[in-house]
Write an enzyme that holds these catalytic residues in place. Structure first.
Site, PDB file in Angstrom:
ATOM      1  N   CYS A  14     -15.059   2.682 -27.418  1.00 49.92           N
ATOM      2  CA  CYS A  14     -16.424   3.199 -27.526  1.00 49.92           C
ATOM      3  C   CYS A  14     -17.097   3.317 -26.166  1.00 49.92           C
ATOM      4  O   CYS A  14     -18.013   2.559 -25.832  1.00 49.92           O
ATOM      5  CB  CYS A  14     -17.241   2.301 -28.439  1.00 49.92           C
ATOM      6  SG  CYS A  14     -16.513   2.203 -30.069  1.00 49.92           S
ATOM      7  N   TYR A  27     -10.888   4.729 -10.958  1.00 50.74           N
ATOM      8  CA  TYR A  27     -10.668   5.329  -9.632  1.00 50.74           C
ATOM      9  C   TYR A  27     -10.542   6.846  -9.667  1.00 50.74           C
ATOM     10  O   TYR A  27     -10.222   7.449  -8.633  1.00 50.74           O
ATOM     11  CB  TYR A  27      -9.341   4.828  -9.021  1.00 50.74           C
ATOM     12  CG  TYR A  27      -9.114   3.351  -8.942  1.00 50.74           C
ATOM     13  CD1 TYR A  27     -10.117   2.485  -8.505  1.00 50.74           C
ATOM     14  CD2 TYR A  27      -7.870   2.816  -9.259  1.00 50.74           C
ATOM     15  CE1 TYR A  27      -9.867   1.113  -8.402  1.00 50.74           C
ATOM     16  CE2 TYR A  27      -7.619   1.460  -9.152  1.00 50.74           C
ATOM     17  CZ  TYR A  27      -8.623   0.607  -8.727  1.00 50.74           C
ATOM     18  OH  TYR A  27      -8.371  -0.722  -8.614  1.00 50.74           O
ATOM     19  N   GLU A  50       4.238  -6.698   1.636  1.00 50.23           N
ATOM     20  CA  GLU A  50       3.741  -7.095   0.315  1.00 50.23           C
ATOM     21  C   GLU A  50       3.679  -5.889  -0.619  1.00 50.23           C
ATOM     22  O   GLU A  50       2.616  -5.561  -1.140  1.00 50.23           O
ATOM     23  CB  GLU A  50       2.337  -7.703   0.460  1.00 50.23           C
ATOM     24  CG  GLU A  50       2.260  -8.849   1.439  1.00 50.23           C
ATOM     25  CD  GLU A  50       0.830  -9.251   1.802  1.00 50.23           C
ATOM     26  OE1 GLU A  50       0.643 -10.389   2.232  1.00 50.23           O
ATOM     27  OE2 GLU A  50      -0.087  -8.413   1.643  1.00 50.23           O
ATOM     28  N   PRO A  51       4.789  -5.223  -0.844  1.00 50.36           N
ATOM     29  CA  PRO A  51       4.742  -4.005  -1.656  1.00 50.36           C
ATOM     30  C   PRO A  51       4.606  -4.315  -3.143  1.00 50.36           C
ATOM     31  O   PRO A  51       5.176  -5.281  -3.644  1.00 50.36           O
ATOM     32  CB  PRO A  51       6.111  -3.359  -1.381  1.00 50.36           C
ATOM     33  CG  PRO A  51       7.011  -4.518  -1.069  1.00 50.36           C
ATOM     34  CD  PRO A  51       6.146  -5.560  -0.391  1.00 50.36           C
ATOM     35  N   GLY A  52       3.846  -3.504  -3.826  1.00 46.97           N
ATOM     36  CA  GLY A  52       3.711  -3.633  -5.268  1.00 46.97           C
ATOM     37  C   GLY A  52       3.952  -2.284  -5.930  1.00 46.97           C
ATOM     38  O   GLY A  52       4.992  -2.028  -6.532  1.00 46.97           O
ATOM     39  N   GLY A 112       0.768  -1.241   0.000  1.00 51.12           N
ATOM     40  CA  GLY A 112       0.000   0.000   0.000  1.00 51.12           C
ATOM     41  C   GLY A 112       0.796   1.285   0.000  1.00 51.12           C
ATOM     42  O   GLY A 112       0.209   2.363  -0.091  1.00 51.12           O
TER      43      GLY A 112
HETATM   44  C1  LIG Z   1      -2.915  -5.228  -3.644  1.00 48.49           C
HETATM   45  C2  LIG Z   1      -2.316  -5.839  -2.449  1.00 48.49           C
HETATM   46  C3  LIG Z   1      -0.990  -5.549  -2.105  1.00 48.49           C
HETATM   47  C4  LIG Z   1      -0.128  -4.579  -2.883  1.00 48.49           C
HETATM   48  O1  LIG Z   1      -0.544  -3.279  -2.746  1.00 48.49           O
HETATM   49  P1  LIG Z   1       0.394  -2.065  -3.281  1.00 48.49           P
HETATM   50  O2  LIG Z   1      -0.360  -0.861  -2.993  1.00 48.49           O
HETATM   51  O3  LIG Z   1       0.570  -2.284  -4.737  1.00 48.49           O
HETATM   52  O4  LIG Z   1       1.658  -2.130  -2.525  1.00 48.49           O
HETATM   53  C5  LIG Z   1      -0.472  -6.185  -1.011  1.00 48.49           C
HETATM   54  N1  LIG Z   1      -1.192  -7.050  -0.275  1.00 48.49           N
HETATM   55  C6  LIG Z   1      -2.470  -7.352  -0.574  1.00 48.49           C
HETATM   56  C7  LIG Z   1      -3.203  -8.331   0.260  1.00 48.49           C
HETATM   57  C8  LIG Z   1      -3.069  -6.749  -1.661  1.00 48.49           C
HETATM   58  O5  LIG Z   1      -4.347  -7.033  -1.948  1.00 48.49           O
END
Ligand SMILES: *Cc1c(COP(=O)(O)O)cnc(C)c1O
Length: 427
Positions: free
Chosen positions: A355, A316, A273-275, A239
């Site tokens: 479209c 969003y 869990e970074p993305g 997050g």
């Molecule tokens: C989407 C998600 C993430 C990654 O979130 P980011 O904002 O991209 O870091 C991590 N853990 C869980 C459970 C998620 O659903």
């Protein structure tokens, strides 16, 4: 910090001109900078180093196996939310001992696949799921490691569609129920509750929610241990926000400052869990102007990327910086702060060929006058861009290219018309 830089009014990804990539691979095109990706991963590694954390890259953010492979090579684990993501993580070189599995609706075949591959932590989101996990694992003669995902019931902190820790969302266990659920699973032969998990939402630009969440987590960990659960993992999810509109995000260090003390108090292994933080600013979406058009006092910039390539703006209301790849003489690099007036621009809706009236990348955006064939860049498109793309309007998905200095390679070919109909033809 990223490696998309204007030199003499031409945008480069590292040492590669974006024009060269657009000409070679076509548009729309996702371009990723390897150095930026690894830089952000490295920032998290060093900020959280005192806790020796397990960083699990969130596959849903951008699951391209070449990017996932880079992560695995740097020691990253993976956070998956489906059998398909688990498959990707394994294909990329991930191993079960570094994979965590979240999601409110894991199916039995997915659970079996995860157990077969030694996934070490299931982030469990309901009491029924927890007991089903125990049942499936026991039927295989296995014991599943589980973390109870708690919804810590915090004030709103991001867009309602991506806030996962306010009352009433589908995610996690209500905080008031966690201890009852913990009591109810004691003695189950198929599941061992070894962790507490929370993922607060995304993107989060402040550190306070993590401090509040961790404090609530600590109390629960104590209580679960008193019940007899061997809690050894605190998973604080992902997050962490990034710069979209301006320099608005916190550095990794700031998040570490509020999370590390809690981990120490909890005497737990930290999982994150970074993305978005890793891949968001490591990618751009390059498109080409098709036409311009004026109607009802509005100016439309029609270019060849659309909502099927990047759905965040219409889904969003997300903001992505947009600027020409080669701005005319006198124009600056893209503005750093969109809350200030931008000279030599006028408001334009940046739209694609799909479209739908909701097909836009930006609305009333300050942009200079552009013309047919000009290259346009949508920044910060590395996270939830390609991953959320679709074939709507039978548009082949964009190509993806990975840049490393002056070299580059295709990491996903542009879909063909044959790709579009293959699953229907080959039935
Ligand atoms: C989407 C998600 C993430 C990654 O979130 P980011 O904002 O991209 O870091 C991590 N853990 C869980 C459970 C998620 O659903």
């Amino acid at each position: 910090m990223d490696h998309f830089i204007y030199r003499e009014r031409k945008l480069y990804c590292e040492d590669t001109p974006v024009r060269e990539l657009a000409e070679k691979y076509g548009t729309p095109l996702f371009v990723y900078s390897k150095a930026t990706l690894l830089h952000h991963f490295g920032q998290l590694q060093s900020a959280f180093a005192p806790a020796n954390p397990l960083l699990c890259y969130s596959v849903k953010t951008n699951g391209n196996i070449h990017l996932c492979r880079l992560m695995a090579e740097r020691g990253s684990g993976f956070d998956v939310t489906s059998g398909g993501e688990l498959y990707r993580a394994l294909q990329a070189g991930g191993t079960g001992d570094k994979i965590v599995y979240a999601g409110v609706g894991k199916t039995d075949p997915e659970i079996r696949m995860a157990l077969d591959n030694g996934v070490f932590l299931f982030n469990v989101e309901s009491e029924e799921e927890l007991h089903n996990l125990g049942k499936v694992a026991a039927s295989m003669g296995k014991v599943a490691g589980a973390a109870l995902r708690v919804n810590p019931d915090l004030p709103p902190k991001t867009h309602a569609k991506t806030d996962t820790s306010v009352k009433g969302v589908k995610f996690g266990l209500d905080i008031e129920t966690v201890l009852d659920v913990g009591r109810g699973i004691l003695g189950n032969a198929g599941v061992r509750v070894i962790g507490l998990h929370m993922h607060l939402g995304s993107p989060i630009l402040k550190t306070e929610p993590y401090a509040m969440g961790a404090a609530k987590g600590l109390a629960l960990i104590d209580a679960l241990r008193e019940q007899g659960h061997p809690i050894s993992v605190l998973n604080m999810g992902g997050g962490f926000g990034i710069h979209y509109r301006k320099q608005e995000a916190q550095p990794a260090q700031a998040f570490a400052e509020v999370i590390l003390p809690a981990v120490e108090k909890a005497n737990c292994r930290l999982v994150l869990e970074p993305g978005r933080f890793i891949v968001g600013n490591a990618g751009i979406l390059v498109s080409r102007v098709l036409f311009t058009k004026e109607t009802g006092g509005k100016h439309y910039l029609i270019q060849d990327a659309a909502m099927n390539d990047l759905i965040r703006p219409t889904l969003y209301g997300s903001f992505h910086r947009i600027w020409p790849a080669e701005p005319a003489v006198g124009l600056p690099a893209p503005p750093e702060d969109y809350e200030l007036a931008i000279p030599d621009t006028f408001p334009q809706d940046v739209v694609g060929p799909v479209c739908e009236s909701g097909d836009f990348l930006a609305q009333a955006r300050s942009l200079p006058r552009l013309k047919r064939d000009d290259l346009v860049v949508t920044f910060s498109a590395g996270a939830y861009g390609m991953a959320m793309s679709s074939n709507y309007n039978s548009r082949p998905r964009a190509a993806e290219v990975l840049v490393d200095g002056a070299s580059h390679r295709l990491i996903r070919h542009r879909e063909t018309y044959e790709d579009l109909v293959r699953p229907e033809v080959e039935v």
